[in-house]
Design a protein around this motif. Structure first.
Motif, mmCIF file in Angstrom:
data_model
loop_
_atom_site.group_PDB
_atom_site.id
_atom_site.type_symbol
_atom_site.label_atom_id
_atom_site.label_comp_id
_atom_site.label_asym_id
_atom_site.label_seq_id
_atom_site.Cartn_x
_atom_site.Cartn_y
_atom_site.Cartn_z
ATOM 1 N N ARG A 165 0.828 -1.219 0.000
ATOM 2 C CA ARG A 165 0.000 0.000 0.000
ATOM 3 C C ARG A 165 0.857 1.262 0.000
ATOM 4 O O ARG A 165 0.510 2.269 -0.599
ATOM 5 N N LYS A 166 1.966 1.200 0.718
ATOM 6 C CA LYS A 166 2.854 2.371 0.780
ATOM 7 C C LYS A 166 3.399 2.684 -0.612
ATOM 8 O O LYS A 166 3.381 3.834 -1.066
ATOM 9 N N VAL A 167 3.846 1.654 -1.295
ATOM 10 C CA VAL A 167 4.407 1.846 -2.634
ATOM 11 C C VAL A 167 3.326 2.337 -3.608
ATOM 12 O O VAL A 167 3.554 3.259 -4.389
ATOM 13 N N ALA A 168 2.136 1.731 -3.524
ATOM 14 C CA ALA A 168 1.059 2.140 -4.433
ATOM 15 C C ALA A 168 0.645 3.589 -4.177
ATOM 16 O O ALA A 168 0.390 4.353 -5.117
ATOM 17 N N LEU A 169 0.619 3.974 -2.902
ATOM 18 C CA LEU A 169 0.233 5.347 -2.566
ATOM 19 C C LEU A 169 1.274 6.339 -3.078
ATOM 20 O O LEU A 169 0.935 7.363 -3.676
ATOM 21 N N LEU A 170 2.548 6.017 -2.868
ATOM 22 C CA LEU A 170 3.611 6.883 -3.383
ATOM 23 C C LEU A 170 3.500 7.032 -4.898
ATOM 24 O O LEU A 170 3.627 8.132 -5.435
ATOM 25 N N ALA A 171 3.255 5.912 -5.562
ATOM 26 C CA ALA A 171 3.180 5.947 -7.035
ATOM 27 C C ALA A 171 1.999 6.807 -7.474
ATOM 28 O O ALA A 171 2.088 7.571 -8.440
ATOM 29 N N LYS A 172 0.910 6.700 -6.741
ATOM 30 C CA LYS A 172 -0.276 7.481 -7.098
ATOM 31 C C LYS A 172 0.005 8.982 -6.942
ATOM 32 O O LYS A 172 -0.324 9.790 -7.808
ATOM 33 N N ILE A 173 0.632 9.333 -5.829
ATOM 34 C CA ILE A 173 0.897 10.754 -5.585
ATOM 35 C C ILE A 173 1.900 11.277 -6.616
ATOM 36 O O ILE A 173 1.804 12.403 -7.100
ATOM 37 N N GLN A 174 2.830 10.413 -6.977
ATOM 38 C CA GLN A 174 3.786 10.803 -8.016
ATOM 39 C C GLN A 174 3.067 11.058 -9.343
ATOM 40 O O GLN A 174 3.374 12.021 -10.051
ATOM 41 N N ASP A 175 2.106 10.209 -9.661
ATOM 42 C CA ASP A 175 1.306 10.440 -10.874
ATOM 43 C C ASP A 175 0.644 11.815 -10.826
ATOM 44 O O ASP A 175 0.588 12.540 -11.819
ATOM 45 N N GLU A 176 0.129 12.161 -9.653
ATOM 46 C CA GLU A 176 -0.553 13.449 -9.527
ATOM 47 C C GLU A 176 0.418 14.602 -9.764
ATOM 48 O O GLU A 176 0.074 15.580 -10.425
ATOM 49 N N GLY A 177 1.630 14.468 -9.236
ATOM 50 C CA GLY A 177 2.659 15.467 -9.521
ATOM 51 C C GLY A 177 2.903 15.563 -11.021
ATOM 52 O O GLY A 177 3.031 16.656 -11.577
ATOM 53 N N GLY A 178 2.938 14.411 -11.674
ATOM 54 C CA GLY A 178 3.130 14.366 -13.129
ATOM 55 C C GLY A 178 1.974 15.055 -13.847
ATOM 56 O O GLY A 178 2.194 15.825 -14.788
ATOM 57 N N HIS A 179 0.758 14.820 -13.381
ATOM 58 C CA HIS A 179 -0.399 15.493 -13.999
ATOM 59 C C HIS A 179 -0.262 17.005 -13.841
ATOM 60 O O HIS A 179 -0.533 17.754 -14.771
ATOM 61 N N GLY A 180 0.164 17.408 -12.649
ATOM 62 C CA GLY A 180 0.377 18.832 -12.412
ATOM 63 C C GLY A 180 1.368 19.384 -13.427
ATOM 64 O O GLY A 180 1.126 20.421 -14.049
ATOM 65 N N LEU A 181 2.464 18.650 -13.629
ATOM 66 C CA LEU A 181 3.492 19.100 -14.573
ATOM 67 C C LEU A 181 2.928 19.302 -15.971
ATOM 68 O O LEU A 181 3.138 20.341 -16.583
#
Lengths: 250, 317
Positions: B67-83
Motif C-alpha cells: 500500500r505504501k508503494v502504491a500510494l507513493l506511485a499514485k501521488i507521483q502520478d498526480e505530480g506528473g499530472h500537475g506538470l
C-alpha cells in the motif's frame, strides 16, 4: 533458518526502508515539482528493493512471516540500518547530502553484491544497480549545483556534508553477520569499499567546490541496533497501523 | 487589426471548434478563450498538486509495504499530472511561476475537495474511489475539449486516474471484507467524503454562470447537474457491493426517471469551503507557500549553477 543471513539482509534492506520512509515524509513539499517527483521516485525504488529483500527474509523465516511482519513488527533494536539514513530532513541541503553520502556507498555495495553466492541477493543487487546509478547521478548533480550555486547554497550544503560526515564511518563497519557472510561468499566486505568511496565522494565534492571534511570522531551504532533518538519517531509512524490494528489484512 | 477583421477571425475560429477541429497554441484565438483556458487549466494543475497533500499525509503510516508503494506511485502520478497541465497552460502565455503566485496569493482556486482532512487510512480508499471517480467524470468530458494541449493532457490523465480509482475502491473492498473495525473505518470515510464529492460538480445548473460559452468551446459538454447525476448513478451500486450505506436518507431509485433521486446538498457548506473557510484551506495553502518559500534558495542555486555552466561552455568555445 540461517539467522546470520537474515541479519545480514537486514543490514542492507533496513537502510532502504528507513531512507525510503524519510523521503516519503517530503512528498508534496519539495522546492520544485520536478525535485518532488524525483524524490518520490527514489523513495519508490528504495521501497521496491526493500520489498524484494524482505520477501526473501520472510521466505527464510517461514511460518507466518511476510514482508509486512518483517517491515512493521520488529522492535527498534532489531532494525539494522545505519544512523545516516535515519537523520532528519532538516532542509534540502541535508536531504541531498544524506542521499549523496548514502547513494555513493549503496552503489559500491551493490556492484559487489551482484556477484554474491546467494542467487537471490545477487539478482536483487543486479536489478537495483540500475536504479541506484540514477540516484547517484541525481544526488551528485544536486551536490554540484548547491556547492557551486550561490553563496547561501554553498554554505548550506557544506554545513550538511560536515554534519553528516560523522555518520559515514559506520557504512564500513563489519558486523558479525557481515563477517560470516563474507566467509561464505554471500556478503560483501564493506571495509574494503572505503577507499573507493572516499575517492568518489571527494571527486564530486571538489567539483562542487566543497571541502571534504576531516574528522577524528565518528558516530555509529545503527548496524548493531543502537539507533539515534530519531528512530523511535520513524517507527511510530511506520508501525502505527500495524500496531493499532494487529492481525488484519490491508 | 480592424474590428471587422477580428470578427471574421472569430467566425473562422468558432467554425473550427464546431467542426471538432483542435485549437493549437500558435493558432489565433480570442482573448477571452485564452484567459478562460489559462484559468481553468491552471486551476486544474493546482488541484493536482494541492491534491497530493492529503494523501501524502498517509505515506509514512500506510499499513503495508504494498500500500505504501502504491500510494507513493499514485501521488507521483498526480505530480506528473500537475506538470503537464502547467505545461499546457504555459502554451497560452503564462509562466509556471506566475501561476504559483496566483495560487499562493489566493487569486487562483483549486478543487475544494482537498480542503477536507484525510484522517484515517480508509480515506485513502474513499479519496481514490469517490474523489478520483468524480474527477474522471469531469475529465472524460474534457478529453474532447477544443484546446489541443488540454485535450491531450486529459486523455493521458484519464488513463491514470481510472487506475487510481480502482486502487481506491480496492482499498475499501479489503476493509469491508476485513474486521468490524475495518468496516466501520470504511463507513466513516464514506460518511465524510460523500457529500463533498457531490459538491465537486459545482453549483446547480440554475446557479452556474458561464455555461453557454463553455459549452460552445467544449470546456463543458454536460451540465453540472447531469455529471453529478451520472456520478451518483454509477457510485450507488458500487457502494452496495461494498456493503456500505450512503449517508443520504433521501437516496432512492426513481423508476420513471431511471436515475437515483437524492437529498439536498448543503450549499452553505459548499460556499463556506469555496470561500476559504473549510477545515484545511489554510493548512493546504500554508503547506504550498512554505514549500515554495523554503525552496527559494534551492531554485536560486540551480539558476546560478546553470548560468555558471553556460559561461564555462561559452569560454571553452
Amino acid at each position: 533458518m540461517n539467522e546470520s543471513l537474515i541479519q545480514y539482509i537486514f543490514g542492507i534492506a533496513d537502510n532502504a526502508l528507513i531512507l525510503g520512509q524519510r523521503l516519503g515524509e517530503l512528498c508534496g513539499h519539495g522546492p520544485t515539482l520536478e525535485t518532488d517527483i524525483a524524490g518520490t521516485n527514489i523513495a519508490l525504488d528504495l521501497l521496491g528493493q526493500t520489498r524484494s529483500y524482505y520477501q526473501y527474509v520472510a521466505q527464510l523465516q517461514g511460518g507466518v512471516a511476510t514482508e509486512d511482519t518483517v517491515a512493521f513488527l520488529r522492535l527498534e533494536r532489531d532494525y539494522k540500518n545505519v544512523l545516516l539514513v535515519e537523520q532528519p530532513n532538516t532542509d534540502f541541503a541535508y536531504v541531498m547530502a544524506r542521499q549523496f553520502l548514502f547513494d555513493q556507498f549503496h552503489l559500491l555495495l551493490l556492484e559487489k553484491l551482484q556477484f554474491s553466492q546467494d542467487e537471490t541477493l545477487a539478482a536483487i543487487a543486479k536489478k537495483s544497480i540500475k536504479e541506484v546509478s540514477y540516484h547517484v547521478r541525481f544526488s551528485s548533480d544536486w551536490v554540484r549545483r548547491l556547492g557551486d550555486g550561490t553563496d547561501e547554497s554553498h554554505e548550506r550544503i557544506q554545513e550538511a556534508i560536515c554534519h553528516l560526515w560523522q555518520f559515514t564511518e559506520e557504512l564500513f563497519e563489519m558486523t558479525q553477520a557481515d563477517s560470516e557472510m563474507v566467509v561464505q561468499g554471500i556478503g560483501v566486505d564493506v571495509s574494503q569499499l572505503k577507499k573507493a568511496y572516499h575517492q568518489n565522494v571527494s571527486e564530486v565534492l571538489s567539483e562542487a567546490t566543497l571541502k571534504t571534511p576531516v574528522l577524528e570522531f565518528f558516530q555509529k551504532g545503527g548496524k548493531t541496533g543502537r539507533h539515534s533518538e530519531h528512530m523511535g519517531y520513524i517507527l511510530t509512524d511506520l508501525q502505527y497501523m500495524q500496531r493499532t490494528f494487529p492481525n488484519m489484512t490491508w | 487589426m480592424s474590428e471587422k477583421e477580428i470578427k471574421s477571425l472569430e467566425e473562422i475560429f468558432e467554425k473550427r471548434i464546431a467542426n471538432d477541429e483542435k485549437i493549437e497554441p500558435k493558432d489565433w484565438m480570442p482573448e477571452k478563450y485564452r484567459q478562460t483556458h489559462i484559468r481553468q487549466i491552471s486551476q486544474h494543475a493546482h488541484s493536482e498538486i494541492v491534491g497530493m497533500l492529503p494523501e501524502a499525509n498517509w505515506i509514512t503510516r500506510a499499513p503495508s509495504l504494498r500500500r505504501k508503494v502504491a500510494l507513493l506511485a499514485k501521488i507521483q502520478d498526480e505530480g506528473g499530472h500537475g506538470l503537464y497541465l502547467y505545461s499546457a497552460a504555459e502554451t497560452l502565455g503564462i509562466s509556471r511561476d506566475e501561476m504559483y503566485e496566483q495560487l499562493h496569493s489566493g487569486a487562483a482556486k483549486y478543487s475544494s475537495i482537498f480542503n477536507y482532512p484525510a484522517i484515517t487510512w480508509a480515506d485513502m480508499g474513499a479519496v481514490g474511489w469517490l474523489v478520483d471517480g468524480a474527477a474522471i467524470i469531469n475529465q472524460v468530458a474534457l478529453m474532447g475539449t477544443s484546446y489541443g494541449p488540454y485535450s491531450r493532457a486529459m486523455i493521458r490523465i484519464c488513463k491514470e486516474e481510472s487506475f487510481h480509482q480502482r486502487q481506491g475502491y480496492e482499498i475499501l473492498l479489503t476493509l469491508c471484507n476485513g474486521t468490524p473495525e475495518q468496516k466501520a473505518m470504511a463507513q466513516d470515510a464514506l460518511n465524510r467524503w460523500w457529500w463533498p464529492s457531490l459538491m465537486m460538480f459545482g453549483p446547480k445548473d440554475a446557479e452556474s454562470p458561464n455555461t453557454e460559452q463553455s459549452v460552445k468551446w467544449k470546456l463543458k459538454r454536460k451540465t453540472n447537474d447531469e455529471l453529478r447525476q451520472q456520478f451518483i448513478d454509477q457510485t450507488v451500486p458500487q457502494a452496495n457491493i461494498l456493503g456500505l450505506t450512503i449517508p443520504d436518507p433521501a437516496l432512492k431509485w426513481n423508476e420513471a426517471r431511471k436515475h437515483y433521486d437524492f437529498g439536498e446538498i448543503d450549499w452553505n457548506e459548499f460556499w463556506q469551503v469555496v470561500k476559504g473557510h473549510g477545515p484545511c484551506n489554510k493548512q493546504r495553502l500554508d503547506a504550498r507557500r512554505t514549500a515554495w518559500e523554503k525552496g527559494t534558495w534551492v531554485r536560486d542555486a540551480a539558476m546560478a549553477y546553470a548560468e555558471k555552466q553556460e559561461m564555462k561552455l561559452e569560454k571553452a568555445v
